[in-house]
Enzyme design. Structure first.
Site, PDB file in Angstrom:
ATOM      1  N   GLU A 398      62.117  38.862  38.647  1.00 37.51           N
ATOM      2  CA  GLU A 398      61.456  37.815  39.438  1.00 37.51           C
ATOM      3  C   GLU A 398      62.188  37.440  40.711  1.00 37.51           C
ATOM      4  O   GLU A 398      62.590  36.298  40.880  1.00 37.51           O
ATOM      5  CB  GLU A 398      61.240  36.581  38.549  1.00 37.51           C
ATOM      6  CG  GLU A 398      60.331  36.925  37.391  1.00 37.51           C
ATOM      7  CD  GLU A 398      59.932  35.739  36.540  1.00 37.51           C
ATOM      8  OE1 GLU A 398      60.775  34.882  36.278  1.00 37.51           O
ATOM      9  OE2 GLU A 398      58.765  35.683  36.147  1.00 37.51           O
ATOM     10  N   GLU A 476      57.182  41.381  29.645  1.00 36.11           N
ATOM     11  CA  GLU A 476      57.164  40.110  28.914  1.00 36.11           C
ATOM     12  C   GLU A 476      55.737  39.816  28.467  1.00 36.11           C
ATOM     13  O   GLU A 476      54.792  39.969  29.235  1.00 36.11           O
ATOM     14  CB  GLU A 476      57.662  38.950  29.791  1.00 36.11           C
ATOM     15  CG  GLU A 476      59.109  39.105  30.182  1.00 36.11           C
ATOM     16  CD  GLU A 476      59.642  37.949  31.045  1.00 36.11           C
ATOM     17  OE1 GLU A 476      59.100  36.838  30.964  1.00 36.11           O
ATOM     18  OE2 GLU A 476      60.592  38.191  31.797  1.00 36.11           O
TER      19      GLU A 476
HETATM   20  C1  GAL Z   1      59.162  34.719  32.860  1.00 37.18           C
HETATM   21  C2  GAL Z   1      60.627  34.895  33.152  1.00 37.18           C
HETATM   22  C3  GAL Z   1      61.488  34.542  31.984  1.00 37.18           C
HETATM   23  C4  GAL Z   1      61.037  33.229  31.392  1.00 37.18           C
HETATM   24  C5  GAL Z   1      59.627  33.337  30.975  1.00 37.18           C
HETATM   25  C6  GAL Z   1      59.065  32.061  30.430  1.00 37.18           C
HETATM   26  O1  GAL Z   1      58.456  34.505  34.018  1.00 37.18           O
HETATM   27  O2  GAL Z   1      60.924  36.213  33.550  1.00 37.18           O
HETATM   28  O3  GAL Z   1      62.819  34.474  32.413  1.00 37.18           O
HETATM   29  O4  GAL Z   1      61.167  32.233  32.348  1.00 37.18           O
HETATM   30  O5  GAL Z   1      58.830  33.639  32.081  1.00 37.18           O
HETATM   31  O6  GAL Z   1      59.787  31.551  29.391  1.00 37.18           O
END
Ligand code: GAL
Length: 952
Positions: A398, A476
Site C-alpha cells: 500500500e 488479502e
Molecule cells: C489492508 C492492509 C493491512 C490492514 C488491512 C485491514 O488494506 O494492507 O495492513 O490494514 O487492510 O486490517
C-alpha cells in the site's frame, strides 16, 4: 534542520548487506540487560551515567515500562512533512559494557543488529560507527580493531521517529527499540562473507550452484557431493522442496577454516501461461498474512513463539505465509524451510498515510527516497535469498506507485532472477508478475478468475491487457476482525475454480492485542483505543484468526476446514475423495469412519486409502459394515476422517487434516400427538408469555430481532454500516404489545403480539400457537409478518433488515450446561458453518461464549435439531426443532453484550438467556471488505417456524 534522523539517507557506515549465515565461527550474543535512558528529543540528554535504568534487549521500550505503545492504521502519528519528524521524538540511549570471551580471534569482527525500530546511531568504545534505518532489516558494522578483551562499551541511540518512519506506515503498533538480536561475529581470514545458493529442480533432476564472494568447497554428504563454489552440478534422484514435502539437504561450505551451514531445498519457481508453477506443477497457496506479534513483547518474538505460529499454521492446513508487511525475524524463515510453508517475503515499505495528501510527496515517486527504498529491497533479498520457502518477493504494501518500484524491480531481477515479484497497489502491475487485489467481493473475484476483470481506472489498455495474462495472487481477503470472517467457503470455491489463482491470504494471522490492566487491576488485552493517544486506529488491530494469546478463534477452525487438503464427499451411494494437495498423494493418511445415530456412534472402521495423485480424485464404496448397522433412531450420519498415519515434524499420528459427512438415513420416531392432556405450559393471560413449563421457571418468549453488532456490522470507512442503520430504526429496542390471548377448543393457546421500536411504523406482528403435545411438552408455532414502513431507512442502497429473527427465553441461573444434536462444537453461522460437524455435543454454559476481546454477538449454532439445557436442582429443558433452529445461551443479555466495552464488563446475571432463532444474519467481513451478500441477510417478509419445548 536536517540531521541523520530526518535525512532520507538509509544509513551510513554499514557493511554491504549479505545472507544471514549460520557458521561455526565465534559469535557473541549481546542480548541481555543493557543500561537505558529515555529522553524526549532526538538530542538525547546529557548527564551522569549512573542514573540510567536497565532494559532487556531485544525488546521495545514502550512495552518495558517506558512510555506507551501507539497504534495507527493508516495515519502517520506526526505531521505529514517528509522527511521531517517532530522535535518530540522519544529517544532511547542504550549502553552495554561487555568483555570478549577468552580466545576471541584477532580477525575481522562484525557487529550485527537484526532489527532496530526506527533509527539507530551506534558507537563502540567511543568511536562512532554510523547509523541505520529500516526497522525490520539487519545492518552490520565492521568493528575490527576497536574491541578490547575487556570492558568494551557499546552505545546505541535509538529514535522513535525518523525519516524511515515515513516508509513504515504499516497498520500496526509503533514499537520503538532494539527489538531483534544483537551479536558480534568473528570473520576468520579467508572466510566467505556472502553465499548465494542456486538450487533448481526440473524433470526429476536437481541443479545446484553455490556462489560465494571467496572460493570455498561445498559438501552435501547425503548426496555424496563435494564441489567448488561457483560450479554448477546436476543431481539425479533428489527430492524437490515443497511446502508439502520440505526436503532439505544439509551440507557445508568450507572456506578460510570456517564452516557455513547450508540447508538446500531444490525447487524452481516459474510462471508459465499465466500460472504460477513450482517444480513445474501448479500451486495454490492457502495462506495467511502474518505480522510478528506477542501480546507482551510486541515484535520481539522468541524462537518458541515463531515455532508455535508455524506449528499452528501447519496444523490448520495453512500452507503459505505473506510476511505482512516486512521481512520477519530470520529464524522464522528457517522454520518455514524446515516445516514447509510457501513464503511471500515482503519488503519493509508502506507509505499509506500519504493518502491524506492525495499521495503528494509519496516517497516511491520522489527521487530523494530512491536510495532508501532500494536499500530496503537489497537488504531483504540479500538476507533471505537462500531460503527455499521464499518463492516470491513482495516490494511492499500500500504505497501507491512510483519510479522507485521500477528501480527495486530491476535490481531484484538482476540479483535474483529465480523468483517472481509481487506488488499489489500499482494498478498497472508493471512491476509485478502477479495481478493482485485485496478484499474483492465474490463477484469481483469470479471475474478475476475468468481473466475478465474490468480495467482499473487510469491504466493503459496495454497494461490492463498484460495484467489479465498474469496469475492472480489474492494478497488479502477474509478480514478476520472480531466474529468472522464469513464466506471463506464461498471464496475457496472460486479460488479452486480457476487456474489463474495461485494463492490467497486471509487478513490476518493474529490479533495485535497487548496485555495491560484496567483501573481495577484486571488484566485485559488492549487495542489502540485503550491507550490515550491520538490519532489511533482503535480496535482495527484486533483482526486475527488467532487471538492475541494464540488461542485459535472459530474463524481459524473454519479456515482449516475450508482449505482442508482432501475433500471427502460422503453420500449413501459412495465416497469421493478429492486430493487437493499440489504435490502429495494420500499415502500418508488413514481414513477412519464412524456411523452415528443422532450423534451416538453405532459402528466404526477404517477404509483402505486409494491411490490418488496430487489434484486427482477417486471414489470408494461406502463400507459394508457401515451399511449393515441395524436400524436405529434419528438421523444416521456417516463421517469419514482423514488423519495422519504417522508422526510428522508438525503433528502427531492421528492428527485430523480433513473430514466429510453424509446422511445415510433418517429413522423417524412415531409422532407424538396431543393426548388430550392439559397444556404443560403456564401462560400469562395478560402478556401471553410463559410463566413456567412443568416445574421449570421459564420466561418469554420475546420476539428477538437484535444482535450485539459484530465488527463486520459496523462496516468500514462509512460503507456497510448496518449497525448504524439498525440503531437508527431501533432494532436494538423493540417494544412489545400483546393484542390477544385466547384458547381454542383443542386447548391451543393463541397469542398475538405486535413488536416494534419507538418512533417507527416498522414492526413485526407475531402469532404464537401453543399446542399441548403431552403432559411435559408443548409445541409452539410462530408466524411473523412485517408491517409498517421497512423501506424508509436505507443502508447504502439497501433497506434495513433485522440481524436476527427468533425467540428469547429467560431461564434459572442454575442451568449450567447444554447438550445438543446439530452442528458443533464451535459456533456457526449461515456463512461460516463448514467446520461445524453434525453431531452430539455438550458444553458448559460459560464455554458457549467465545471471549472476543471486544464483546460482540457470538455463540450461535446453526442447524440444531434438539437442545437440552441442564442444571443442578432444576428440571431439564429440551427444545426440539421443526426441523432446525439456531441457539445461543449466555449468562447476560444481548443488550449487556452490546454495552460491554471489554470482556471484564460482562457479569453473569441471575438469568440464563436462551435464544431459539429461526435465522441470524451471516458474518461477512465488511469491517474491511465487501458488503455481506444479500443471501446471508434476513429479508423482510413473513416467516413461520416452530419448536417443541419439553421438560424432562
Ligand atoms: C489492508 C492492509 C493491512 C490492514 C488491512 C485491514 O488494506 O494492507 O495492513 O490494514 O487492510 O486490517
Amino acid at each position: 534542520m536536517t540531521s541523520y534522523v530526518d535525512s532520507t539517507a538509509p544509513g551510513e557506515g554499514r557493511r554491504a548487506p549479505r545472507a544471514d549465515l549460520r557458521t561455526d565461527a565465534p559469535r557473541l550474543s549481546l542480548n541481555g540487560r543493557w543500561r537505558f535512558r529515555l529522553s524526549p528529543t532526538a538530542d538525547g540528554a546529557d548527564g551522569p551515567f549512573d542514573d540510567w535504568d536497565t532494559i532487556r534487549v531485544p525488546a521495545h521500550w514502550v512495552l518495558e515500562g517506558h512510555g506507551e505503545p501507539w497504534y495507527t492504521n493508516t495515519a502517520y502519528p506526526f505531521p505529514l512533512d517528509p522527511p521531517h519528524v517532530p522535535n518530540d521524538n522519544p529517544t532511547g540511549d542504550y549502553r552495554l559494557r561487555f568483555d570478549l570471551p577468552p580466545h576471541w580471534p584477532d580477525t575481522v569482527t562484525v557487529l550485527r543488529f537484526q532489527g532496530v525500530d526506527s533509527c539507530a546511531k551506534v558507537w563502540l568504545n567511543g568511536t562512532e560507527l554510523g547509523h541505520s534505518k529500516g526497522s525490520r532489516l539487519p545492518f552490520e558494522f565492521e568493528v575490527t580493531g576497536l574491541l578490547h578483551p575487556r570492558d568494551n562499551v557499546l552505545a546505541v541511540r535509538v529514535h522513535r521517529w525518523s525519516s524511515g518512519s515515513y516508509l513504515e506506515d504499516q497498520d500496526m503498533w509503533w514499537l520503538p527499540g532494539i527489538f531483534r538480536d544483537v551479536e558480534l561475529l568473528a570473520r576468520p581470514a579467508g572466510s566467505v562473507d556472502d553465499v548465494f545458493v542456486h538450487a533448481g529442480f526440473a524433470d526429476g533432476v536437481g541443479t545446484l550452484r553455490v556462489d560465494a564472494d571467496r572460493p570455498g568447497v561445498v559438501e552435501i554428504p547425503s548426496l555424496s557431493l563435494r564441489f567448488d563454489t561457483g560450479t554448477e552440478v546436476s543431481v539425479e534422484g533428489v527430492e524437490p522442496w515443497s511446502a508439502e514435502s520440505p526436503t532439505l539437504y544439509r551440507g557445508t561450505l568450507v572456506a578460510g577454516g570456517e564452516r557455513v551451514d547450508l540447508a538446500i531445498g531444490f525447487r524452481t519457481v516459474s510462471i508459465v501461461d499465466g500460472r504460477l508453477l513450482v517444480n513445474g506443477r501448479p500451486v495454490l497457496m492457502r495462506g495467511v498474512n502474518r505480522h510478528e506479534h506477542d501480546p507482551h513483547r510486541g515484535r520481539a518474538l522468541d524462537l518458541e513463539t515463531m515455532r508455535r505460529d508455524v506449528l499452528l499454521m501447519k496444523r490448520h492446513n495453512i500452507n503459505a505465509v505473506r510476511t505482512s508487511h516486512y521481512p520477519p525475524h530470520p529464524e522464522f524463515l528457517r522454520l518455514c524451510d524446515e516445516y514447509g510453508l510457501w513464503v511471500v517475503d515482503e519488503c519493509d515499505i508502506e507509505t499509506h498515510g500519504f493518502a491524506y495528501s492525495g499521495w503528494k510527496g509519496n516517497p516511491p515517486a520522489d527521487p530523494a527516497w530512491r536510495d532508501a527504498l532500494l536499500d530496503r529491497a537489497r537488504r531483504m533479498v540479500e538476507r533471505d535469498k537462500n531460503h527455499p520457502s521464499v518463492i516470491i518477493w513482495s516490494l511492499g504494501n500500500e504505497s501507491d506507485a512510483g519510479a522507485a518500484f521500477a528501480d527495486m524491480e530491476e535490481w531484484i531481477r538482476d540479483r535474483d532472477p529465480s523468483r517472481p515479484i509481487h506488488y499489489e497497489r500499482d494498478r498497472s502491475y508493471r512491476h509485478s508478475d502477479f495481478h493482485s487485489v485485496m478484499y474483492p467481493s465474490l463477484d469481483e473475484l469470479s471475474a478475476i478468475g475468468q481473466r475478465a476483470e474490468p480495467a482499473p481506472e487510469g491504466v493503459s489498455a496495454d497494461d490492463a491487457a498484460r495484467s489479465r495474462t498474469l496469475p492472480h495472487l489474492l494478497c488479502e481477503y477474509g478480514h478476520a476482525m472480531g466474529n468472522g470472517p464469513g464466506s471463506l467457503a464461498d471464496y475457496q470455491k472460486i479460488l479452486e475454480g480457476s487456474d489463474r489463482f495461485c494463492g490467497a491470504f486471509v487478513w490476518e494471522w493474529i490479533d495485535h492485542g497487548l496485555w495491560g490492566t484496567d483501573a481495577d487491576g484486571v488484566p485485559y488485552l488492549r487495542h489502540g483505543g485503550d491507550i490515550d493517544v491520538k490519532p489511533n486506529g482503535d480496535r482495527f488491530c484486533l483482526d486475527g484468526l488467532v487471538f492475541a494469546d494464540r488461542t485459535p478463534s472459530p474463524g481459524l477452525i473454519e479456515y482449516a476446514k475450508v482449505i482442508e487438503p482432501v475433500l471427502v464427499d460422503v453420500k449413501p451411494s459412495g465416497i469421493t475423495l478429492r486430493n487437493r494437495y499440489d504435490v502429495s498423494d494420500l499415502a500418508h493418511l488413514r481414513l477412519l469412519w464412524t456411523v452415528a445415530d443422532d450423534g451416538t456412534p453405532v459402528a466404526s472402521g477404517e477404509l483402505a486409502v486409494p491411490d490418488v495423485p496430487a489434484r486427482g480424485s477417486a471414489s470408494v464404496a461406502v463400507p459394508e459394515a457401515a451399511l449393515a448397522a441395524a436400524p436405529g433412531t434419528g438421523e444416521r450420519w456417516l463421517s469419514v476422517r482423514a488423519v495422519l498415519a504417522a508422526d510428522t515434524s508438525w503433528a502427531a499420528a492421528g492428527h485430523e487434516v480433513a473430514w466429510g459427512q453424509g446422511m445415510l438415513a433418517v429413522f423417524r420416531p412415531p409422532s407424538r400427538r396431543a393426548n388430550g392432556s392439559a397444556l404443560s405450559a403456564r401462560i400469562d393471560p395478560a402478556t401471553g408469555r410463559l410463566l413456567g413449563l412443568g416445574d421449570l421457571a421459564i420466561s418469554g418468549p420475546w420476539l428477538d430481532v437484535w444482535r450485539a453488532p459484530i465488527e463486520n456490522d459496523h462496516g468500514h470507512g462509512g460503507l456497510n454500516e448496518l449497525s448504524r442503520a439498525w440503531r437508527a430504526v431501533g432494532m436494538d429496542r423493540f417494544l412489545h404489545r400483546t393484542d390477544e390471548v385466547r384458547t381454542e377448543d383443542d386447548g391451543t393457546v393463541v397469542v398475538r403480539v405486535h413488536s416494534g421500536p419507538a418512533t417507527q411504523t416498522l414492526a413485526l406482528t407475531a402469532e404464537y400457537r401453543w399446542a399441548p403435545v403431552d403432559d411435559r411438552s408443548v409445541h409452539l408455532r410462530v408466524r411473523v409478518e412485517p408491517v409498517g414502513i421497512w423501506d424508509g431507512t436505507p443502508i447504502g442502497h439497501h433497506s434495513v433488515t433485522p440481524p436476527r429473527l427468533g425467540l428469547r427465553f429467560g431461564l434459572p441461573a442454575a442451568i449450567g450446561a447444554a447438550e445438543w444434536f446439530g452442528r458443533g462444537p464451535h459456533e456457526s453461522y449461515v456463512d461460516s458453518f463448514t467446520a461445524a460437524r453434525v453431531g452430539r455435543f455438550r458444553a458448559e454454559v460459560d464455554a458457549l461464549q467465545t471471549p472476543y476481546p471486544v464483546p460482540q454477538e457470538n455463540g450461535n449454532h446453526v442447524e440444531t435439531r434438539w437442545l437440552r439445557l441442564l442444571g443442578a436442582g432444576v428440571p431439564r429443558l429440551r427444545v426440539t426443532g421443526d426441523p432446525h433452529f439456531a441457539f445461543t445461551v449466555r449468562r447476560w443479555t444481548t443488550e449487556d453484550l452490546d454495552r460491554a466495552v471489554h470482556p471484564q464488563d460482562l457479569r453473569p446475571s441471575e438469568t440464563v438467556w436462551l435464544n431459539v432463532d429461526h435465522l441470524q444474519q451471516g458474518l461477512g467481513s465488511a469491517s474491511c471488505g465487501p458488503a455481506l451478500p444479500d443471501r446471508y441477510r434476513i429479508p423482510v417478509k413473513p416467516y413461520e417456524f416452530g419448536v417443541t419445548l419439553s421438560v424432562e
